[in-house]
Design a protein around this motif. Structure first.
Motif, PDB file in Angstrom:
ATOM      1  N   GLN A 136       0.875  21.143  -2.895  1.00 50.42           N
ATOM      2  CA  GLN A 136       1.966  20.332  -1.878  1.00 50.42           C
ATOM      3  C   GLN A 136       3.139  20.306  -2.185  1.00 50.42           C
ATOM      4  O   GLN A 136       4.207  20.863  -1.377  1.00 50.42           O
ATOM      5  CB  GLN A 136       1.090  18.974  -1.689  1.00 50.42           C
ATOM      6  CG  GLN A 136      -0.089  18.965  -1.075  1.00 50.42           C
ATOM      7  CD  GLN A 136      -0.515  17.672  -0.570  1.00 50.42           C
ATOM      8  OE1 GLN A 136       0.548  16.715  -0.162  1.00 50.42           O
ATOM      9  NE2 GLN A 136      -1.699  17.364  -0.017  1.00 50.42           N
ATOM     10  N   ALA A 156       0.493  19.642   5.928  1.00 48.06           N
ATOM     11  CA  ALA A 156      -0.078  18.385   6.259  1.00 48.06           C
ATOM     12  C   ALA A 156      -1.262  18.442   7.168  1.00 48.06           C
ATOM     13  O   ALA A 156      -2.270  17.850   6.798  1.00 48.06           O
ATOM     14  CB  ALA A 156       0.780  17.128   6.440  1.00 48.06           C
ATOM     15  N   THR A 340       0.901  12.081   4.930  1.00 46.25           N
ATOM     16  CA  THR A 340       1.362  13.070   3.921  1.00 46.25           C
ATOM     17  C   THR A 340       2.602  13.655   4.310  1.00 46.25           C
ATOM     18  O   THR A 340       3.646  13.855   3.523  1.00 46.25           O
ATOM     19  CB  THR A 340       0.368  14.123   3.879  1.00 46.25           C
ATOM     20  OG1 THR A 340      -1.131  13.610   3.533  1.00 46.25           O
ATOM     21  CG2 THR A 340       0.747  15.243   3.142  1.00 46.25           C
ATOM     22  N   VAL A 356       3.467  12.773  -4.441  1.00 41.55           N
ATOM     23  CA  VAL A 356       2.467  13.340  -3.577  1.00 41.55           C
ATOM     24  C   VAL A 356       1.148  12.623  -4.378  1.00 41.55           C
ATOM     25  O   VAL A 356       0.059  12.212  -4.095  1.00 41.55           O
ATOM     26  CB  VAL A 356       2.418  14.876  -3.706  1.00 41.55           C
ATOM     27  CG1 VAL A 356       0.815  15.408  -3.166  1.00 41.55           C
ATOM     28  CG2 VAL A 356       3.364  15.237  -2.487  1.00 41.55           C
TER      29      VAL A 356
END
Length: 553
Positions: A136, A156, A340, A356
């Protein structure tokens, strides 16, 4: 439905990160990895339901899958901010392929049992725990800054859709062939990311100075989250939703098997309805975030999940349960994809993987704990009571935290501030020397004091989340209008990192404070290193001088 698909297509064309080959490969590789993981966890839950009648053992599959995030999530985030992320992604994908292939082969050979199933599921969960923060956070390195928010939103949405569609594919594969073959399909899904990550160039993303160590990196990440109001709100929302929503995921196999009297085909039907609802929910997110705030989207998803769970608990009809599962899928993606995107838009680059990871730990820990809790409750009181209790708890937690609001971060919060000038010092301290005391002296007119004290509270948060262990403002009793800001950093290396961590928003807070300084008097900054009195040769050389007229510490 068709208008939503058309809207998404237009959004993809406008967003444009997918036109970049490297990002496109990485994007579809990410979808493959997410599909592979969710297929594995879904099949493992169904296989456990066929191996043992224990509802608790079925729920423990979800716990085995998510517990690694609780144990290793923060370390994984710190590692992804320190070590080259490309290497982390590649190694974890290879581990995942091997572990899931072993699951498939042993299942086909009839050698798998409840304990070995849980053990291998734990290994898979561990691999995915170390992969996800690196994946991510790596999105930000594949696109230019002006496309970052679109790329984060795409990532996301895609990840959460894959997590939701995966169970539908798992149910269909199990119904068509068998669990062992489905595991092998799951293992094959990870090869897309292996191919994609081999196309990436090595990227060094560490700040100037001495690299952080793993433990200090974990502590830095926790400190950032603690002193960032936006991140705290996002983590709390993730935690409160996930611990209640885990009831549906943990009990889905026994809902199909016991409450509705369905076999593998029925389980696949429910999983497919959830996946379809997730797709519809994901397609609606871009337009929703244009019209509504992130907070309202998350609240709507929370209420929809509660209604869907109550509907499933109240029915014996498969058609009604499918409708409730469809709504649950919409709610799941709306909440988690939105949160997210909020997390990645709030954290600056130096701590993004750790931010994250902190959110993932909150989610996965809640899923692990919640799965065991709801599984035990279902064993004791029945499936319906467990579902109703989870819905009631969702409403209670929302009522207790309704004042906590979440929002997308601004560009100023993640854009690095300007580079500070080199420090003028007679002697350069060693990286491990410390602690470091920073003292900033202000001269404030009487009529500006209240405004100054209010402005310096905003500066406190920037100091603490960027590395300060302690912070306080003092008033000089011997001089009218003299205030001293003092904060302590653990080491000289950490102080160097603190200077480079400041964002545009941090600089703006500092500039707002500096405007209260008397025009004819410069702000004075002093830097001092702690003296080791047990080392006589060390003491004289480790006292640094003061920097007169420098506006920032």
């Amino acid at each position: 439905m068709f208008s939503s698909i058309s809207s998404l297509y237009s959004e993809l064309l406008e967003a444009s990160p997918l036109r970049r080959r490297v990002f496109r490969l990485f994007y579809f590789g990410s979808i493959g990895a997410a599909l592979g993981y969710t297929i594995q966890t879904t099949i493992a839950a169904w296989l456990m339901a066929t191996l043992t009648p224990s509802t608790l053992m079925v729920a423990m599959v979800q716990t085995a899958s998510t517990l690694p995030s609780l144990l290793f999530g923060l370390v994984a985030g710190s590692l992804a901010d320190i070590v080259e992320r490309r290497k982390i992604i590649l190694v974890t994908q290879i581990v995942l392929v091997i572990a899931i292939a072993v699951l498939g082969i042993t299942a086909l050979a009839g050698l798998i049992g409840p304990v070995s199933l849980l053990a291998l599921t734990f290994v898979v969960g561990t691999g995915f725990t170390f992969y996800l923060p690196a994946q991510q956070a790596n999105i930000n390195e594949l696109v230019p800054p002006d496309e970052l928010h679109r790329a984060v939103a795409l990532g996301a949405v895609a990840f959460n859709v894959a997590r939701a569609v995966g169970p539908a594919l798992a149910g269909a594969i199990v119904a068509w062939v068998n669990s062992g073959s489905a595991f092998l399909v799951s293992a094959a899904c990870f090869t897309a990311m292996i191919f994609a990550v081999r196309q990436l160039r090595a990227h060094h993303h560490a700040l100037p100075g001495v690299p952080e160590r793993l433990l200090s990196g974990v502590l830095s990440g926790l400190r950032f989250v603690r002193h960032s109001p936006g991140m705290r709100s996002l983590v709390l929302r993730n935690l409160s939703f996930a611990i209640c929503a885990s009831a549906f995921w943990a009990l889905l196999p026994v809902i199909a098997r016991d409450q509705l009297g369905l076999g593998a085909g029925g389980f696949g039907l429910l999983s497919g309805a959830f996946g379809l609802g997730a797709i519809v929910g994901a397609l609606s997110i871009p337009s929703q975030l244009k019209r509504r705030s992130l907070n309202s989207v998350v609240v709507s998803g929370t209420l929809l999940w509660t209604l869907a769970t109550l509907l499933i608990a109240a029915t014996d009809l498969s058609a009604v349960a499918v409708a409730g599962t469809f709504g649950a899928g919409m709610a799941w993606v709306c909440v988690f994809a939105s949160l997210t995107a909020g997390t990645q838009s709030t954290a600056p680059a130096w701590v993004r993987a750790r931010a994250v990871a902190t959110s993932l730990v909150a989610v996965q820990a809640s899923l692990a704990i919640g799965s065991a809790l709801w599984g035990a409750l279902a064993s004791a009181t029945g499936i319906r009571m467990a579902l109703v209790s989870s819905a009631a708890m969702m409403l209670v937690l929302y009522g207790l935290s309704y004042r906590i609001r979440v929002a997308l971060g601004s560009e100023a919060e993640v854009t690095p501030g300007f580079q500070l000038p080199e420090l003028a010092m007679a002697i350069e301290p060693m990286p491990e020397d410390g602690p470091v005391l920073i003292q900033v002296e202000y001269r404030i007119d009487r009529d500006q004091r209240d405004a100054f004290l209010q402005a310096i509270q905003a500066v406190e948060a920037t100091r603490r989340r960027n590395g300060a262990m302690s912070w306080r403002v003092f008033r000089d009793l011997g001089e009218e209008g003299s205030f001293i800001e003092r904060f302590i950093i653990a080491s000289w290396a950490e102080y160097v990192r603190l200077r480079n961590r400041a964002t545009v928003a941090d600089r703006q807070a500092h500039a707002a404070l500096e405007q209260f300084q008397r025009a004819e008097v410069p702000i004075r900054v002093s830097r001092l290193i702690g003296v080791d009195l047990d080392n006589a040769g060390f003491a004289p050389d480790r006292l640094s001088g003061s920097g007169a007229g420098e506006a920032r510490g």
